[in-house]
Design a protein around this motif. Structure first.
Motif, PDB file in Angstrom:
ATOM      1  N   ALA A 284       0.832  -1.207   0.000  1.00 27.04           N
ATOM      2  CA  ALA A 284       0.000   0.000   0.000  1.00 27.04           C
ATOM      3  C   ALA A 284       0.866   1.257   0.000  1.00 27.04           C
ATOM      4  O   ALA A 284       1.949   1.285   0.594  1.00 27.04           O
ATOM      5  N   ILE A 285       0.373   2.285  -0.694  1.00 28.52           N
ATOM      6  CA  ILE A 285       1.055   3.571  -0.695  1.00 28.52           C
ATOM      7  C   ILE A 285       0.366   4.489   0.302  1.00 28.52           C
ATOM      8  O   ILE A 285      -0.779   4.271   0.683  1.00 28.52           O
ATOM      9  N   ASP A 286       1.078   5.525   0.739  1.00 28.28           N
ATOM     10  CA  ASP A 286       0.529   6.478   1.698  1.00 28.28           C
ATOM     11  C   ASP A 286      -0.103   7.651   0.959  1.00 28.28           C
ATOM     12  O   ASP A 286       0.460   8.161  -0.008  1.00 28.28           O
ATOM     13  N   ILE A 287      -1.266   8.085   1.446  1.00 32.18           N
ATOM     14  CA  ILE A 287      -1.969   9.226   0.865  1.00 32.18           C
ATOM     15  C   ILE A 287      -2.019  10.326   1.921  1.00 32.18           C
ATOM     16  O   ILE A 287      -2.525  10.116   3.022  1.00 32.18           O
ATOM     17  N   TYR A 288      -1.454  11.476   1.577  1.00 32.06           N
ATOM     18  CA  TYR A 288      -1.374  12.613   2.492  1.00 32.06           C
ATOM     19  C   TYR A 288      -2.271  13.742   1.992  1.00 32.06           C
ATOM     20  O   TYR A 288      -2.367  13.982   0.786  1.00 32.06           O
ATOM     21  N   VAL A 289      -2.918  14.442   2.914  1.00 33.96           N
ATOM     22  CA  VAL A 289      -3.632  15.681   2.617  1.00 33.96           C
ATOM     23  C   VAL A 289      -2.981  16.752   3.473  1.00 33.96           C
ATOM     24  O   VAL A 289      -2.934  16.633   4.700  1.00 33.96           O
ATOM     25  N   ASN A 290      -2.433  17.762   2.806  1.00 32.76           N
ATOM     26  CA  ASN A 290      -1.691  18.832   3.491  1.00 32.76           C
ATOM     27  C   ASN A 290      -0.653  18.255   4.454  1.00 32.76           C
ATOM     28  O   ASN A 290      -0.584  18.620   5.619  1.00 32.76           O
ATOM     29  N   ASP A 291       0.170  17.334   3.958  1.00 32.94           N
ATOM     30  CA  ASP A 291       1.272  16.718   4.707  1.00 32.94           C
ATOM     31  C   ASP A 291       0.818  15.901   5.911  1.00 32.94           C
ATOM     32  O   ASP A 291       1.593  15.653   6.824  1.00 32.94           O
ATOM     33  N   ARG A 292      -0.425  15.482   5.932  1.00 32.02           N
ATOM     34  CA  ARG A 292      -0.948  14.661   7.030  1.00 32.02           C
ATOM     35  C   ARG A 292      -1.458  13.334   6.461  1.00 32.02           C
ATOM     36  O   ARG A 292      -2.291  13.326   5.550  1.00 32.02           O
ATOM     37  N   LEU A 293      -0.965  12.220   6.991  1.00 28.25           N
ATOM     38  CA  LEU A 293      -1.367  10.903   6.514  1.00 28.25           C
ATOM     39  C   LEU A 293      -2.845  10.678   6.808  1.00 28.25           C
ATOM     40  O   LEU A 293      -3.269  10.753   7.960  1.00 28.25           O
ATOM     41  N   VAL A 294      -3.632  10.432   5.750  1.00 24.68           N
ATOM     42  CA  VAL A 294      -5.080  10.243   5.934  1.00 24.68           C
ATOM     43  C   VAL A 294      -5.570   8.890   5.427  1.00 24.68           C
ATOM     44  O   VAL A 294      -6.648   8.453   5.795  1.00 24.68           O
ATOM     45  N   ALA A 295      -4.782   8.236   4.562  1.00 26.51           N
ATOM     46  CA  ALA A 295      -5.255   6.980   3.981  1.00 26.51           C
ATOM     47  C   ALA A 295      -4.093   6.192   3.396  1.00 26.51           C
ATOM     48  O   ALA A 295      -2.979   6.706   3.251  1.00 26.51           O
ATOM     49  N   ARG A 296      -4.387   4.947   3.076  1.00 27.86           N
ATOM     50  CA  ARG A 296      -3.461   4.101   2.326  1.00 27.86           C
ATOM     51  C   ARG A 296      -4.232   3.572   1.132  1.00 27.86           C
ATOM     52  O   ARG A 296      -5.462   3.457   1.168  1.00 27.86           O
ATOM     53  N   GLY A 297      -3.518   3.249   0.066  1.00 24.64           N
ATOM     54  CA  GLY A 297      -4.212   2.781  -1.118  1.00 24.64           C
ATOM     55  C   GLY A 297      -3.316   2.029  -2.072  1.00 24.64           C
ATOM     56  O   GLY A 297      -2.151   1.760  -1.784  1.00 24.64           O
ATOM     57  N   GLU A 298      -3.887   1.710  -3.221  1.00 22.55           N
ATOM     58  CA  GLU A 298      -3.196   0.977  -4.270  1.00 22.55           C
ATOM     59  C   GLU A 298      -3.195   1.802  -5.545  1.00 22.55           C
ATOM     60  O   GLU A 298      -4.164   2.497  -5.843  1.00 22.55           O
ATOM     61  N   VAL A 299      -2.112   1.705  -6.299  1.00 20.77           N
ATOM     62  CA  VAL A 299      -2.004   2.402  -7.578  1.00 20.77           C
ATOM     63  C   VAL A 299      -2.847   1.654  -8.603  1.00 20.77           C
ATOM     64  O   VAL A 299      -2.808   0.428  -8.682  1.00 20.77           O
ATOM     65  N   VAL A 300      -3.650   2.407  -9.366  1.00 22.29           N
ATOM     66  CA  VAL A 300      -4.485   1.836 -10.417  1.00 22.29           C
ATOM     67  C   VAL A 300      -4.299   2.647 -11.691  1.00 22.29           C
ATOM     68  O   VAL A 300      -3.819   3.779 -11.665  1.00 22.29           O
ATOM     69  N   LEU A 301      -4.674   2.060 -12.806  1.00 28.32           N
ATOM     70  CA  LEU A 301      -4.626   2.742 -14.090  1.00 28.32           C
ATOM     71  C   LEU A 301      -6.040   3.173 -14.445  1.00 28.32           C
ATOM     72  O   LEU A 301      -6.965   2.352 -14.472  1.00 28.32           O
ATOM     73  N   VAL A 302      -6.228   4.491 -14.669  1.00 28.50           N
ATOM     74  CA  VAL A 302      -7.529   5.051 -15.044  1.00 28.50           C
ATOM     75  C   VAL A 302      -7.357   5.663 -16.428  1.00 28.50           C
ATOM     76  O   VAL A 302      -6.725   6.703 -16.567  1.00 28.50           O
ATOM     77  N   GLU A 303      -7.897   4.957 -17.434  1.00 32.01           N
ATOM     78  CA  GLU A 303      -7.683   5.306 -18.836  1.00 32.01           C
ATOM     79  C   GLU A 303      -6.182   5.305 -19.086  1.00 32.01           C
ATOM     80  O   GLU A 303      -5.551   4.284 -18.954  1.00 32.01           O
ATOM     81  N   ASP A 304      -5.579   6.459 -19.384  1.00 35.61           N
ATOM     82  CA  ASP A 304      -4.139   6.482 -19.645  1.00 35.61           C
ATOM     83  C   ASP A 304      -3.365   7.189 -18.522  1.00 35.61           C
ATOM     84  O   ASP A 304      -2.217   7.574 -18.703  1.00 35.61           O
TER      85      ASP A 304
END
Length: 121
Positions: free
Chosen positions: A87-107
């Motif tokens: 899982a990758i880390d997702i930050y909002v304004n330098d604050r960790l808020v979520a984890r997720g997976e990289v996906v391909l959306v169209e190109d």
């Protein structure tokens, strides 16, 4: 349809948090009464809807000496501290808020949130 648009089917509300998780977050008082003091409706948050935020999806980190940094060239592969599929880390304004997976959306690359990080605040 994107993953965030799933609220049409009832799977995800506008906030991106699964409905079952939102319902589980509601607290109950003794005697079975629900405590709505922590519940926030969209109308309560309307004043902040247009506030811009910076969102970052971090694949991983790497450390190197300046001399190694200066030798980087096109085609150089940087070894990161994460494994493939982790899982990758997702930050909002330098604050960790979520984890997720990289996906391909169209190109383009996108991120599917798999875990919401609850803060202590």
């Amino acid at each position: 349809m994107s993953d965030i648009d799933k609220d049409i089917d009832g799977d995800l509300p506008q906030s991106g948090i699964p409905l079952a998780e939102m319902e589980a977050q509601e607290t109950h008082r003794e005697g079975g009464e629900r405590d709505h003091s922590q519940a926030r409706s969209a109308a309560d948050l309307e004043a902040v809807f247009d506030v811009p935020v910076q969102i970052s999806a971090v694949l991983g980190h790497s450390r190197m000496h300046v001399s190694d940094l200066l030798r980087l060239a096109p085609g150089t592969v940087l070894k990161l501290d994460r494994k493939v599929g982790e899982a990758i880390d997702i930050y909002v304004n330098d604050r960790l808020v979520a984890r997720g997976e990289v996906v391909l959306v169209e190109d383009k690359l996108g991120v599917t949130m798999t875990e919401i990080i609850k803060s202590d605040r």
